[in-house]
Design a protein around this motif. Structure first.
Motif, mmCIF file in Angstrom:
data_model
loop_
_atom_site.group_PDB
_atom_site.id
_atom_site.type_symbol
_atom_site.label_atom_id
_atom_site.label_comp_id
_atom_site.label_asym_id
_atom_site.label_seq_id
_atom_site.Cartn_x
_atom_site.Cartn_y
_atom_site.Cartn_z
ATOM 1 N N HIS A 41 0.928 -1.240 -0.025
ATOM 2 C CA HIS A 41 -0.097 0.176 0.005
ATOM 3 C C HIS A 41 1.051 1.015 0.073
ATOM 4 O O HIS A 41 0.730 2.190 -0.832
ATOM 5 C CB HIS A 41 -1.050 0.167 1.280
ATOM 6 C CG HIS A 41 -1.946 -1.047 1.089
ATOM 7 N ND1 HIS A 41 -3.278 -0.687 0.331
ATOM 8 C CD2 HIS A 41 -2.344 -1.979 1.885
ATOM 9 C CE1 HIS A 41 -4.002 -1.430 0.356
ATOM 10 N NE2 HIS A 41 -3.839 -2.223 1.344
ATOM 11 N N MET A 42 2.203 1.302 0.976
ATOM 12 C CA MET A 42 2.808 2.414 0.768
ATOM 13 C C MET A 42 3.545 2.827 -0.407
ATOM 14 O O MET A 42 3.799 3.823 -0.761
ATOM 15 C CB MET A 42 3.893 2.214 2.075
ATOM 16 C CG MET A 42 3.246 2.386 3.543
ATOM 17 S SD MET A 42 4.460 1.920 4.657
ATOM 18 C CE MET A 42 5.672 2.322 4.374
ATOM 19 N N LEU A 43 3.745 1.769 -1.172
ATOM 20 C CA LEU A 43 4.355 1.671 -2.222
ATOM 21 C C LEU A 43 3.477 1.921 -3.595
ATOM 22 O O LEU A 43 3.960 2.024 -4.743
ATOM 23 C CB LEU A 43 5.235 0.450 -2.659
ATOM 24 C CG LEU A 43 6.577 0.063 -1.871
ATOM 25 C CD1 LEU A 43 6.853 -1.315 -2.477
ATOM 26 C CD2 LEU A 43 7.409 1.234 -2.197
ATOM 27 N N HIS A 44 2.226 2.270 -3.283
ATOM 28 C CA HIS A 44 1.223 2.339 -4.013
ATOM 29 C C HIS A 44 0.984 1.391 -5.236
ATOM 30 O O HIS A 44 0.413 1.509 -6.188
ATOM 31 C CB HIS A 44 1.184 3.714 -4.937
ATOM 32 C CG HIS A 44 1.364 4.915 -3.987
ATOM 33 N ND1 HIS A 44 0.283 5.396 -3.428
ATOM 34 C CD2 HIS A 44 2.400 5.776 -3.460
ATOM 35 C CE1 HIS A 44 0.864 6.399 -2.527
ATOM 36 N NE2 HIS A 44 2.161 6.418 -2.531
ATOM 37 N N TYR A 46 -0.850 -1.455 -4.332
ATOM 38 C CA TYR A 46 -2.295 -1.740 -4.025
ATOM 39 C C TYR A 46 -2.994 -0.446 -3.707
ATOM 40 O O TYR A 46 -2.428 0.529 -3.493
ATOM 41 C CB TYR A 46 -2.297 -2.230 -2.603
ATOM 42 C CG TYR A 46 -2.018 -3.826 -2.538
ATOM 43 C CD1 TYR A 46 -1.539 -4.705 -3.798
ATOM 44 C CD2 TYR A 46 -2.020 -4.766 -1.274
ATOM 45 C CE1 TYR A 46 -1.388 -5.901 -3.791
ATOM 46 C CE2 TYR A 46 -1.313 -5.625 -1.495
ATOM 47 C CZ TYR A 46 -1.188 -6.553 -2.636
ATOM 48 O OH TYR A 46 -1.034 -7.979 -2.614
ATOM 49 N N PRO A 47 -4.249 -0.235 -3.985
ATOM 50 C CA PRO A 47 -4.921 0.866 -3.734
ATOM 51 C C PRO A 47 -4.817 1.336 -2.320
ATOM 52 O O PRO A 47 -4.662 0.437 -1.329
ATOM 53 C CB PRO A 47 -6.407 0.708 -4.102
ATOM 54 C CG PRO A 47 -6.381 -0.702 -4.362
ATOM 55 C CD PRO A 47 -4.928 -1.348 -4.605
ATOM 56 N N PRO A 48 -5.340 2.420 -1.828
ATOM 57 C CA PRO A 48 -5.448 2.921 -0.276
ATOM 58 C C PRO A 48 -6.189 1.690 0.465
ATOM 59 O O PRO A 48 -7.246 1.258 -0.184
ATOM 60 C CB PRO A 48 -5.861 4.246 -0.372
ATOM 61 C CG PRO A 48 -5.829 4.692 -1.786
ATOM 62 C CD PRO A 48 -5.730 3.728 -2.852
ATOM 63 N N GLN A 51 -10.196 0.811 -0.090
ATOM 64 C CA GLN A 51 -10.728 1.020 -1.413
ATOM 65 C C GLN A 51 -10.757 -0.591 -1.858
ATOM 66 O O GLN A 51 -9.731 -1.526 -1.924
ATOM 67 C CB GLN A 51 -9.966 1.789 -2.424
ATOM 68 C CG GLN A 51 -10.264 3.125 -2.024
ATOM 69 C CD GLN A 51 -9.436 4.091 -3.081
ATOM 70 O OE1 GLN A 51 -9.101 3.687 -4.083
ATOM 71 N NE2 GLN A 51 -9.437 5.362 -2.741
#
Length: 146
Positions: A41-44, A46-48, A51
């Motif tokens: 998630h932090m590396l974007h 995965y979506p936030p 979501q």
């Protein structure tokens, strides 16, 4: 005159150590899974959080590392078990199966992703923990044969 020996007393079950072995395996799976989720998630990748994630390739990625972590959890449980390592790995598998079913029942109606993903988590809980337990047994038998 022959000396009679008393049969060896059965070893106590060590319920506390058994429970700790299963808890350690469970925490291995949960901490590694959520830690990897957070990192992605932090590396974007995965979506936030919160979501939906409908991309099949992202769900396959999540399933892949969860499978590895579940095998590792089965190994940790079998390694720490005071006796009957495979029985402990199976218990961890059934704990995972239970939580997987509860998670699937909650996630599928919320449409957070494809329905096959939580179903796959449920279906792989027992085989993965079994594999981790077998891994440990092979390792311990290889050490004994040296």
């Amino acid at each position: 005159m022959t000396a009679q020996t008393l049969p060896a007393a059965p070893r106590p079950r060590q319920l506390g150590r058994s429970a700790l072995a299963v808890i350690a395996g469970f925490l291995t799976v949960v901490v590694l899974s959520l830690g990897t989720d957070q990192w992605l998630h932090m590396l974007h990748v995965y979506p936030p959080w919160g979501q939906p994630m409908h991309a099949p390739e992202l769900n396959l990625l999540a399933l892949a590392y969860r499978l590895v972590y579940t095998v590792l959890g089965g190994y940790v449980t079998a390694r720490l078990a005071p006796h009957s390592p495979m029985r402990h790995a199976w218990i961890l598998g059934f704990v995972g199966l239970f939580f997987g079913i509860v998670g699937a029942m909650a996630a599928i109606p919320m449409d957070l992703g494809p329905a096959w993903y939580p179903v796959a988590i449920v279906l792989t809980a027992l085989p993965c923990t079994w594999l981790g337990g077998r891994w440990r047994l092979r390792q311990s038998s290889a050490r004994r044969s040296r």
